[in-house]
Design an enzyme around this catalytic site. Structure first.
Site, short mmCIF file in Angstrom:
data_model
loop_
_atom_site.label_atom_id
_atom_site.label_comp_id
_atom_site.label_asym_id
_atom_site.label_seq_id
_atom_site.Cartn_x
_atom_site.Cartn_y
_atom_site.Cartn_z
N GLY A 312 -18.11 -7.93 23.41
CA GLY A 312 -17.70 -8.98 22.38
C GLY A 312 -17.69 -9.21 21.04
N SER A 313 -17.93 -9.90 21.22
CA SER A 313 -18.66 -10.40 19.33
C SER A 313 -19.10 -9.37 18.16
CB SER A 313 -18.88 -11.79 19.04
OG SER A 313 -18.44 -12.97 19.44
N THR A 314 -20.38 -8.69 18.70
CA THR A 314 -20.84 -7.71 18.27
C THR A 314 -19.58 -6.45 18.04
OG1 THR A 314 -21.02 -6.25 20.44
CG2 THR A 314 -23.26 -7.84 20.01
N LYS A 316 -16.90 -7.43 16.62
CA LYS A 316 -16.01 -7.63 15.28
C LYS A 316 -16.84 -7.54 14.06
CE LYS A 316 -16.01 -12.33 17.48
NZ LYS A 316 -16.03 -13.63 17.41
N SER A 369 -18.93 -16.48 13.76
CA SER A 369 -17.92 -15.67 14.60
C SER A 369 -17.14 -15.76 15.69
CB SER A 369 -19.77 -14.95 16.18
OG SER A 369 -19.16 -14.47 17.02
#
Length: 595
Positions: A312-314, A316, A369
């Site tokens: 997920g967002s980690t 990015k 995020s």
């Protein structure tokens, strides 16, 4: 009486000659045989006789220890005794005191031994009666307990020396240390998981042999006979990178967050980004190697290296670092981030919350995020470039941390990406990673853009005291120092003004990223929620990277709400344990928005 034939008397001289010739023939035969034995086959026969007298037994050495980075013993081997009974000999046993019979036979022996061995008297008595020359009555008792048994002097009660693998700290780092299982040679002799398995040959050493000449019965060694010994070579102790105190604290935090959040399981990784050394590797429900049967089989290994999930967002941070390194954006580049964004091939993506278009800089994209703006940044790169940086940060390949069962994660080659997947990977979907791989990405940023192989093994210490560091891969540069420092400044904004405010630590600058994504619960479908926070501290002089992964939290699905506080507690304790001084400067954040 006429014509009666008189008996003929043999000539004694002839008989004597015949007997002499027969005796001579026998003597010649014996002499011939003796000549054959002594002159012709003497060496062969002597060798055969010696062979019958020679006995060989294996010389073993205790399995070496596993220690934490400071020498605290996590696994060791101790002496134990099995106790057996020769029922025939015990039946004849008598104890006489002052010429008075005070005890005899199995029943009285059971009365004496049961309290010492902690056994039921009647059940023990049943085991002592019979005609067997050997039957076990107790196993793995301590040397101190055997001394008490032996002091009773009961005939037929005999010891069998054995060893036992013990783990003084119980479930502490049980997922890393591993455990032993049973075998035909005895309990606890086969390594089944963890370092016990992956470093078994080093721990075991090499058995030796002793060949000796014994009497006909084979029970007594002939002092002047043949004796040849090949000494056993002791194994080498494994020195881990784990810090017992940090591991203990992190395990307590994991246990607490499971209760407070209702999460089904959790993982915490604490890493030194400069060396790749893992200071703590925590999996909830960690196995106690002393009694692994009490732990479900799925929890007996380390899910931090085996279980995969969508980051997920980690993830990015990989997209942003790649775009900056390629010169496509700067921390201050401007984006108008919509709630919903459609790419040129008609793939639509949304942010987690409905919002009006946001005027965000690249730094603001990370802080808020935003999925849509991350896609806008990432589409400036070709699929090949995106894949190059994902793999350069270590995704899609094993870290070789030193534990068995490690997963490489899932990252399809870019040529096989479909029209949606090539964008989804930009914000951590359509690929899967382990907790350790996620931590490695942030360690690379914290280490000025240089990726270092993570490891749970510091090295080996052999019997002669020689310490040999573990060989790891050569560090590789992923992004420039300039790029990594810019990304670090942007990640600080996540904890000061973004989704990770609950990760802030008083006195220390903290950089990090929140994440909420999906994983498989085991059904093969992405039907599980993963909330995470991965942080770096101090941000101005990185010493630790701490990743916190929670599965299916009930109190909140957002990493900034349930995972960030765990990071704060674990990171604060670790900084104090390592005596890391507070940050010496204030944060200098980039602008997050534009007008």
């Amino acid at each position: 009486m006429a014509n009666q034939v008189k008996p003929r008397v043999g000539n004694p001289i002839v008989r004597q000659r015949l007997l002499s010739l027969l005796a001579l023939a026998i003597l010649l035969t014996i002499a011939s045989r003796l000549v054959t034995i002594q002159a012709v086959n003497a060496a062969e026969l002597s060798e055969a006789a010696l062979s019958e007298r020679l006995k060989t037994r294996e010389l073993t050495v205790p399995r070496a220890a596993i220690e934490d980075r400071n020498g605290v013993v996590l696994a060791t081997t101790v002496d134990r005794y099995n106790v057996g009974v020769n029922q025939t000999a015990l039946a004849k046993w008598k104890r006489v005191e002052n010429k008075t019979l005070v005890a005899e036979g199995p029943l009285d022996a059971a009365e004496i031994l049961a309290p010492i061995l902690g056994l039921d008297k009647d059940e023990l008595a049943a085991d002592l009666v019979g005609t067997s020359t050997w039957r076990y009555i107790a196993k793995n008792i301590t040397p101190e307990m055997w001394e008490l048994v032996n002091a009773e002097g009961i005939s037929g009660i005999e010891p069998e020396p054995v060893t036992e693998r013990v783990y003084p700290n119980g479930a502490l780092a049980g997922n890393v240390v591993g455990f032993m299982g049973g075998s035909p040679d005895g309990p606890g002799q086969v390594p089944l998981s963890g370092l016990e398995l992956s470093y078994s040959e080093l721990l075991e050493g090499t058995p030796g042999t002793l060949t000796y000449e014994s009497d006909r019965r084979g029970g007594t060694i002939i002092p002047t006979g043949v004796r040849e010994e090949t000494p056993a070579v002791p194994g080498c102790s494994i020195v881990t990178t784990i810090d017992r105190d940090i591991q203990w604290f992190a395990q307590q935090e994991v246990a607490d967050v499971l209760k407070s959040s209702g999460a089904s399981r959790a993982t915490v990784v604490v890493e030194d980004p400069r060396t790749g050394e893992i200071l703590a590797l925590v999996d909830s429900h960690s196995v106690d190697p002393n009694n692994p049967a009490k732990t479900a089989s799925k929890d007996r290994g380390s899910r931090a290296v085996s279980a995969v999930f969508e980051p997920g967002s980690t993830a990015k941070v990989v997209t942003v670092a790649a775009a900056i390194e390629e010169g496509l954006v700067t921390p201050g580049s401007k984006f108008k981030a919509p709630y919903k964004y459609t790419t040129e091939n008609n793939q639509t993506f949304r942010d987690s919350h409905h919002h009006k278009p946001l005027k965000l800089t690249t730094a603001g994209v990370l802080a808020e995020s935003s999925n849509t703006a991350t896609v806008m940044i990432g589409e400036k790169m070709t699929s090949e470039t995106r894949y190059k940086y994902l793999t350069a940060f270590g995704l899609g390949s094993k870290t070789d941390v030193g534990l068995p069962g490690e997963s490489a994660g899932i990252l399809a080659p870019y040529k096989k990406w479909d029209g949606r997947q090539k964008y989804a990977v930009l914000f951590g979907q359509a690929l899967s990673v382990t907790a350790l791989q996620s931590s490695q990405v942030y360690s690379t940023i914290a280490n000025e853009g240089v990726r270092v192989q993570p490891t749970v093994v510091k090295g080996t210490r052999c019997a002669d005291g020689t310490f040999t560091p573990r060989e790891t891969d050569e560090p590789s540069r992923v992004v420039s120092t300039k790029t990594s420092k810019q990304v670090m400044r942007m990640l600080e904004s996540v904890t000061t003004d973004g989704t990770g405010k609950l990760a802030a630590i008083e006195g220390y600058r903290v950089a990090g990223k929140t994440g909420t994504a999906q994983a498989s619960s085991g059904s093969g479908k992405l039907d599980s929620i993963v909330a995470s926070f991965i942080g770096i501290a101090p941000a101005d002089d990185p010493r630790i990277v701490v990743s916190v992964i929670l599965y299916d939290p009930k109190s909140s699905i957002w990493g900034g709400e349930v995972a960030a506080p765990v990071f704060k507690n674990v990171a604060a304790f670790t900084l104090q344990a390592l005596r890391v001084p507070p940050s010496g400067s204030e944060a200098d954040p980039y602008p997050l928005t534009w007008k």
